[in-house]
Design a protein around this motif. Sequence first.
Motif, PDB file in Angstrom:
ATOM      1  N   THR A 150      21.202  11.867   6.638  1.00 22.63           N
ATOM      2  CA  THR A 150      19.859  10.956   6.776  1.00 22.63           C
ATOM      3  C   THR A 150      18.759  11.147   5.492  1.00 22.63           C
ATOM      4  OG1 THR A 150      18.599  12.935   7.712  1.00 22.63           O
ATOM      5  CG2 THR A 150      19.885  11.619   9.136  1.00 22.63           C
ATOM      6  N   ILE A 151      19.408  12.262   4.700  1.00 22.63           N
ATOM      7  CA  ILE A 151      18.804  12.426   3.468  1.00 22.63           C
ATOM      8  C   ILE A 151      19.286  12.005   1.999  1.00 22.63           C
ATOM      9  CG2 ILE A 151      17.515  14.375   2.026  1.00 22.63           C
ATOM     10  CD1 ILE A 151      16.219  14.139   4.783  1.00 22.63           C
ATOM     11  N   PRO A 182      11.996  17.495  -3.761  1.00 24.54           N
ATOM     12  CA  PRO A 182      10.471  17.603  -3.539  1.00 24.54           C
ATOM     13  C   PRO A 182      10.208  16.507  -2.269  1.00 24.54           C
ATOM     14  CG  PRO A 182      10.854  16.152  -5.537  1.00 24.54           C
ATOM     15  CD  PRO A 182      12.367  16.673  -4.918  1.00 24.54           C
ATOM     16  N   GLY A 183       9.427  16.835  -1.687  1.00 28.39           N
ATOM     17  CA  GLY A 183       8.684  16.021  -0.631  1.00 28.39           C
ATOM     18  C   GLY A 183       9.680  15.433   0.282  1.00 28.39           C
ATOM     19  N   ALA A 205      10.232  27.210  -6.112  1.00 25.41           N
ATOM     20  CA  ALA A 205       9.999  26.268  -7.484  1.00 25.41           C
ATOM     21  C   ALA A 205      11.399  25.829  -7.699  1.00 25.41           C
ATOM     22  CB  ALA A 205       9.615  27.188  -8.669  1.00 25.41           C
ATOM     23  N   SER A 206      12.249  26.488  -7.404  1.00 24.65           N
ATOM     24  CA  SER A 206      13.730  25.906  -7.956  1.00 24.65           C
ATOM     25  C   SER A 206      14.093  24.927  -6.753  1.00 24.65           C
ATOM     26  CB  SER A 206      14.815  27.015  -7.868  1.00 24.65           C
ATOM     27  OG  SER A 206      14.989  27.380  -6.528  1.00 24.65           O
ATOM     28  N   GLN A 263      18.930  25.037   2.219  1.00 21.99           N
ATOM     29  CA  GLN A 263      17.765  25.954   2.098  1.00 21.99           C
ATOM     30  C   GLN A 263      16.940  25.626   3.109  1.00 21.99           C
ATOM     31  OE1 GLN A 263      17.245  28.800   1.071  1.00 21.99           O
ATOM     32  NE2 GLN A 263      14.868  28.676   1.847  1.00 21.99           N
ATOM     33  N   LYS A 264      16.529  24.470   3.036  1.00 22.44           N
ATOM     34  CA  LYS A 264      15.353  23.860   4.113  1.00 22.44           C
ATOM     35  C   LYS A 264      15.807  23.986   5.587  1.00 22.44           C
ATOM     36  CE  LYS A 264      12.915  21.124   0.740  1.00 22.44           C
ATOM     37  NZ  LYS A 264      11.583  21.940   0.863  1.00 22.44           N
TER      38      LYS A 264
END
Lengths: 537, 537
Positions: free
Chosen positions: B41-42, B23-24, B16-17, B84-85
């Motif tokens: 790239t983000i 998001p997305g 959630a954090s 994290q991702k």
Amino acid sequence: MGSPVLIEKALKIRDASIDSVLPGVTLPDPLPQNVQGIPDTILNPEELQITGYDTLQLVKKLASRELSCESVTKAFLKRAALAQKTVNCITELLPEHAIKRAKYLDSLPHPTGPLHGLPISIKEQFGFEGKINNNAFVVNCDRQQIPACTLNTVLEDHCGAIIFARTCQPQSVMHLETNNNIYGRTVNPYNRKLTAGGSSGGEGALVGFRGSPLGMGGDIGGSIRVPAANCGIYGFKPTPFRVGNPGGMGLIVGQEGIIGCIGPLAPSLSGIELFMKAYLGTEPWIKESYLTPLPWRQIQLPKKLKIGVMWSDGIVKPHPPITRALSLLVNSLKSNPAFEIVDWEPIDHDKCWDITCALYWEDGGRRLQEVLRSGDEEPLELTKWLLEQPTMKPRTLEEVWALKAARNSYRAMYNQHWLNTGREDSHPVDAILSPVGPGCAPPHDQSKYWNYTSQWNLLEYPSISFPVTKVDSSLDVRDSSYRPISKADEFNHGLYPGPEAYEDAPVSLQLITRRYEDEKCIEILKQIEAATHDLRN
Amino acid sequence: MGSPVLIEKALKIRDASIDSVLPGVTLPDPLPQNVQGIPDTILNPEELQITGYDTLQLVKKLASRELSCESVTKAFLKRAALAQKTVNCITELLPEHAIKRAKYLDSLPHPTGPLHGLPISIKEQFGFEGKINNNAFVVNCDRQQIPACTLNTVLEDHCGAIIFARTCQPQSVMHLETNNNIYGRTVNPYNRKLTAGGSSGGEGALVGFRGSPLGMGGDIGGSIRVPAANCGIYGFKPTPFRVGNPGGMGLIVGQEGIIGCIGPLAPSLSGIELFMKAYLGTEPWIKESYLTPLPWRQIQLPKKLKIGVMWSDGIVKPHPPITRALSLLVNSLKSNPAFEIVDWEPIDHDKCWDITCALYWEDGGRRLQEVLRSGDEEPLELTKWLLEQPTMKPRTLEEVWALKAARNSYRAMYNQHWLNTGREDSHPVDAILSPVGPGCAPPHDQSKYWNYTSQWNLLEYPSISFPVTKVDSSLDVRDSSYRPISKADEFNHGLYPGPEAYEDAPVSLQLITRRYEDEKCIEILKQIEAATHDLRN
């Protein structure tokens, strides 16, 4: 009790060392209750003058070479031998070593070190290279000192001092008195019916008798401060890890719940400060890397000192002479604009003792009993009392962890308690003024209440005991309105039939500052002494 | 493995954090081996610029209000979510807290504190008021933080920082990698096949990914230095009791044989020094009285620095990239008149490990196994390895005392060994230059050799790991003349099939000074970096 062969060996060493310094002296038989007058009848005027100097004066006269190291060393050796014959405080004099060293120092073109030529006595426990190190246990009476004692090295090689005497400590080195199965009991030079205190009781009695200008003691629960208080001198327990451990072996190596501290006993506050400055000036932390690398710092005191007065710890009320001494100082300081006096509230001091006592004996005393058994010796009265403490029980590792966690919580709580004294004016108390114990030097085998000193060992706060006055038969009458507040209080009250039982006994107090505020502790005591000079004897 | 309900609870909080911040987002699937290119790239140009600043630059721009706290906090939150991702290093972002605090700081008329507005990430173990504190154990996944964390208070209330992320640690918090049954494995941002290190591996990966400008880790055996080294950043383990313990609960409270240290991880040396100055500038020892009251001291280095180089600890030889990095620096410093380079002789480092490992687990791991069992979780690979160590056995109190005595003797021996390096010229070595470990970041589950870092934990010497270069496929070829010098060495050699297994891996080294010489450690590294600036990437 205890192997007679081993005991005899130790006594032979002691007696030979005394006889070589002071052969064939005739003393009153029986000895008077107060033996402080005896030196005047035995020592010559020069010896009396030398041993009468304050420590700082002595160091100055040695540095200027107004006095030779040899004459000073010989005078103290003689007076220390006399102390042995009157209060039984010596395990061994070191005349050969000391006089040889004194002559060597006298032969140097310039004085060497900040304590050049100063004779220093040390607690037997600390060891001395090449000598037996018995630690007050019979079984050890043929145990040669193994590691070199780093404290001795610093004192002699770096500071220029002369170690000339080794002094008595109690069985287990964990009594607030001094008595053991090897050398017997050390008594108080002001009143032989009272204890000299302990565990550095040999030092207390010797320095109190002016048989040494500076003594080194150890304190894990009051063992410097109590004998100093009992014998009318100054005793300073620094923050742990400011003064290095000696080379001698303790009973339990590796038990670290409460850290023992090494510190000085001296006839004057300046003697205490002299040692701290000289010792820390050698940067002992370079060779002893477990020490904190803090030199003796110059500090600036607040313009107005806020002193918290602890009249009682809420468990055992002090005897009348102690309360009178506190009142004496407090009344004077209250009228002095440089001081603000507030009451100090003791919090859970009984809980602190329970944790402390358990951490002294994580194993419930098993190791202690083994060592006694292996020397075929019986526990003495105060050892028995120790072994009967409710916290004396075997523990698991997990129980010891829990004790240490409880200790850490107590420390955090008490620190916050101290800081809270500044909640309203942003000026927390600068120091606590307190009793050293719940009375003056007790009669023998009665020193069963440690909390007034051990409290600051668990908290690792520096603290100093200092003399204020003497017991006064007209002023220190028994409190007739007494009602006990605890069992320990009742016991303590029973120790005070009246001032006549404490004839000539010194009355001392204690000053405490926060962890690592060693310098502040000494500086504040200077201010208090200067402000109350007229009041004290 | 481990209660699914509890694990799900923790993951829900984490996800959630992350989702609220990022998001997305669509990422390459599969992720590339090296994920350091992904932020480009983000993130938008402003976010890239902000997160690209060095820590000290950032603090200056925040203080001058060239950057708002809000924009900086949001940029790091986003980059941390991306971390994290890609490397799985976060247990929980704190966007609500952090942005609210950033806005508050922005609303103040003047910047507050030396770290005004700086986002700081903290190891989950340290706790955060009102949040769950699981310490990487499944059983704790619904355990609310009880005591307030004093480190957080100092960082936010006294220094003006913003705590914005909590990061992963391994099961038991005693691996040099990061993997647990709650959050899974944290991987290296330079090469996902390699470990980020541990136990402060979440911090290593996050700061290495530039998802945080300053991270707080803990180190009892290498847990700051190893992840910093693996992830190409700086990690400093100070002397114990210079930086305060956090409020979170460790596995064993009251076990004190080896003291854990809290310290910073940062992308630059100036970031490390920034933290130490800011933190100690708050005089944390007043509120945390177990700390040593030493401010960050200005020190004067000797004109010529004497550096002892430890090429190997004599037990496990480092891999070619490490030896090349050492040679790189040594060759450069040897030709510099401001440095004298000598070899450092490691003495009994294997003995040191045996004592250290035993003192980590006085109970032989019983408590650890209980906690795993109570959370119904299995020991992971490196936990199993720990539990199989020969020193992992139940102990009596007396055995623990003996271990501590052995530790103290080892410390004294090693200190003398250090001083002996000055026997001929009165100039002992100023610092030791050494590997951080016997290789770069190993492949997962292979970090089984702690001695290059744990050595300095037992000795309580400050030490810092710092990046030197990257693995080079042409230079770092496998040593074909290799002969094993120990079993551990053979294992380590097996971890190096050749440079291709360590593509893009940072190569770091370690600098060590004597106990309490924290300032000297940082100052010498400044000199070394200045003198070898051209050599390093």
